[in-house]
Design an enzyme around this catalytic site. Structure first.
Site, mmCIF file in Angstrom:
data_model
loop_
_atom_site.group_PDB
_atom_site.id
_atom_site.type_symbol
_atom_site.label_atom_id
_atom_site.label_comp_id
_atom_site.label_asym_id
_atom_site.label_seq_id
_atom_site.Cartn_x
_atom_site.Cartn_y
_atom_site.Cartn_z
ATOM 1 N N SER A 7 0.737 -1.016 0.167
ATOM 2 C CA SER A 7 -0.198 -0.023 0.164
ATOM 3 C C SER A 7 1.179 1.164 0.241
ATOM 4 C CB SER A 7 -1.191 -0.015 1.258
ATOM 5 O OG SER A 7 -1.565 1.437 1.285
ATOM 6 N N HIS A 32 -1.091 -1.597 -4.177
ATOM 7 C CA HIS A 32 -2.350 -0.924 -3.673
ATOM 8 C C HIS A 32 -2.215 0.583 -2.942
ATOM 9 C CE1 HIS A 32 -6.228 -1.862 -0.919
ATOM 10 N NE2 HIS A 32 -6.103 -1.236 -0.387
ATOM 11 N N ASP A 34 -4.801 3.797 -1.792
ATOM 12 C CA ASP A 34 -5.746 3.770 -0.977
ATOM 13 C C ASP A 34 -5.989 5.627 -1.219
ATOM 14 O OD1 ASP A 34 -5.668 2.211 0.694
ATOM 15 O OD2 ASP A 34 -4.166 2.280 1.289
ATOM 16 N N MET A 36 -8.782 8.202 -0.282
ATOM 17 C CA MET A 36 -9.913 8.212 0.659
ATOM 18 C C MET A 36 -10.224 9.900 1.065
ATOM 19 S SD MET A 36 -7.095 7.461 3.953
ATOM 20 C CE MET A 36 -6.420 5.306 4.378
ATOM 21 N N HIS A 65 -8.326 0.916 -4.204
ATOM 22 C CA HIS A 65 -9.719 0.921 -3.117
ATOM 23 C C HIS A 65 -9.596 2.418 -2.665
ATOM 24 C CE1 HIS A 65 -9.727 -0.123 1.252
ATOM 25 N NE2 HIS A 65 -11.268 0.107 0.945
ATOM 26 N N MET A 67 -12.005 4.328 -0.854
ATOM 27 C CA MET A 67 -12.674 4.588 0.114
ATOM 28 C C MET A 67 -13.843 6.084 0.620
ATOM 29 S SD MET A 67 -10.197 3.028 2.885
ATOM 30 C CE MET A 67 -8.509 3.592 1.939
ATOM 31 N N MET A 136 -11.927 -5.762 5.141
ATOM 32 C CA MET A 136 -10.721 -5.109 5.791
ATOM 33 C C MET A 136 -10.449 -4.993 7.459
ATOM 34 S SD MET A 136 -9.697 -1.607 4.522
ATOM 35 C CE MET A 136 -9.257 -1.349 5.847
ATOM 36 N N ASP A 174 -6.839 -6.898 4.145
ATOM 37 C CA ASP A 174 -6.334 -4.871 4.320
ATOM 38 C C ASP A 174 -6.407 -4.981 5.695
ATOM 39 O OD1 ASP A 174 -5.329 -2.570 3.558
ATOM 40 O OD2 ASP A 174 -7.114 -1.948 2.586
HETATM 41 C C1 DX5 Z 1 -6.404 1.763 5.314
HETATM 42 C C2 DX5 Z 1 -6.199 0.810 3.927
HETATM 43 C C3 DX5 Z 1 -5.331 0.179 3.756
HETATM 44 C C4 DX5 Z 1 -3.625 -0.028 4.912
HETATM 45 C C5 DX5 Z 1 -2.912 -0.375 5.314
HETATM 46 O O1 DX5 Z 1 -7.803 2.398 5.494
HETATM 47 O O2 DX5 Z 1 -6.991 0.562 3.211
HETATM 48 O O3 DX5 Z 1 -4.250 -0.120 2.309
HETATM 49 O O4 DX5 Z 1 -2.800 1.188 4.308
HETATM 50 O O5 DX5 Z 1 -2.079 -0.015 5.888
HETATM 51 P P1 DX5 Z 1 -1.233 -0.981 6.841
HETATM 52 O O6 DX5 Z 1 -0.515 -2.219 6.251
HETATM 53 O O7 DX5 Z 1 -0.565 -0.371 7.505
HETATM 54 O O8 DX5 Z 1 -2.358 -1.895 8.433
HETATM 55 ZN ZN ZN Z 2 -6.819 -0.242 1.781
#
Ligand code: DX5
Ligand code: ZN
Length: 215
Positions: A7, A32, A34, A36, A65, A67, A136, A174
């Protein structure tokens, strides 16, 4: 062997190219990414301009991903920016079936993510239409959080649902994935391991990715 998806949320944003190259040169399979929006989750990460630059240098599939609230309006934009897998949240979609097919019509793989509080059974009517279920194992919003142990029960239910419905969805996990729990997660049916902190906070990220891949 599991698919490893580092990620970039935990990457060094002041030198993102260095970390993109690191993933390119490692045994990792996917990036990956993310996204947000500060609405669906309490945090804001990055958006289109950053993704545009990631696409320029990334040599592996982009696992995006989302969010964000109302993700449907952005599918085409993310696809145009190179998203190979577009994952949306069950909790953010009023018409999940429609959203899944909108992603597939763009030629991307459709992923659906479940927050820790959302039961697996919510996917029973669409599981055959989904390419990837992203479970998650922390509350979304931040990297580096502790893995929620109840996730193992959910993984059992999810593998049972996939089997019962004769579905072919892959399972992606994840949040809080470490070198310590990775083997157990694979044993519980995970096909894809996302790892942010475990990879980028380690002394030797390339070696850590190799260890995750060969666990
Ligand atoms: C959290 C994200 C993850 C995050 C995971 O909301 O969706 O992808 O980057 O991070 P780690 O592996 O550090 O828990
Ligand atoms: Zn993620």
């Amino acid at each position: 062997m599991p698919i490893i998806a580092p990620s970039l949320l935990s990457a060094d944003f002041s030198n993102l190219k260095k970390d993109i190259d690191l993933v390119n040169n490692s045994e990792a399979d996917w990036f990956h990414i993310d996204v947000m929006d500060g609405g669906f989750v309490p945090n804001i990460s990055f958006g289109f301009p950053v993704l545009k630059d990631i696409q320029k240098y990334a040599e592996k599939p982009l696992d995006v991903h989302l969010m964000i609230v109302k993700p449907d309006q952005y599918f085409k934009k993310f696809r145009d920016l190179g998203a190979d897998i577009i994952t949306i949240h069950y909790e953010a979609c009023k018409h999940l079936h429609r959203s899944i097919f909108a992603i597939k019509e763009l030629g991307a793989k459709a992923g659906v993510s479940l927050n820790p509080h959302t039961p697996v059974s919510m996917l029973s009517e669409v599981i055959r239409d989904i390419d990837v279920v992203l479970v998650m194992s922390v509350n979304p919003g931040y990297g580096g959080q502790k893995f929620i142990d109840n996730t193992y029960d959910k993984l059992k239910e999810l593998t049972a649902l996939i089997e019962k419905k004769n579905a072919s969805a892959q399972i992606e996990i994840d949040g809080g994935v470490t070198l310590e729990n990775a083997k157990k997660l694979i044993d519980f049916g995970c096909d894809i391991l996302v790892a942010g902190n475990t990879v980028f906070a380690s002394k030797d990220p390339i070696e850590t990715i190799r260890e995750l891949k060969n666990i």
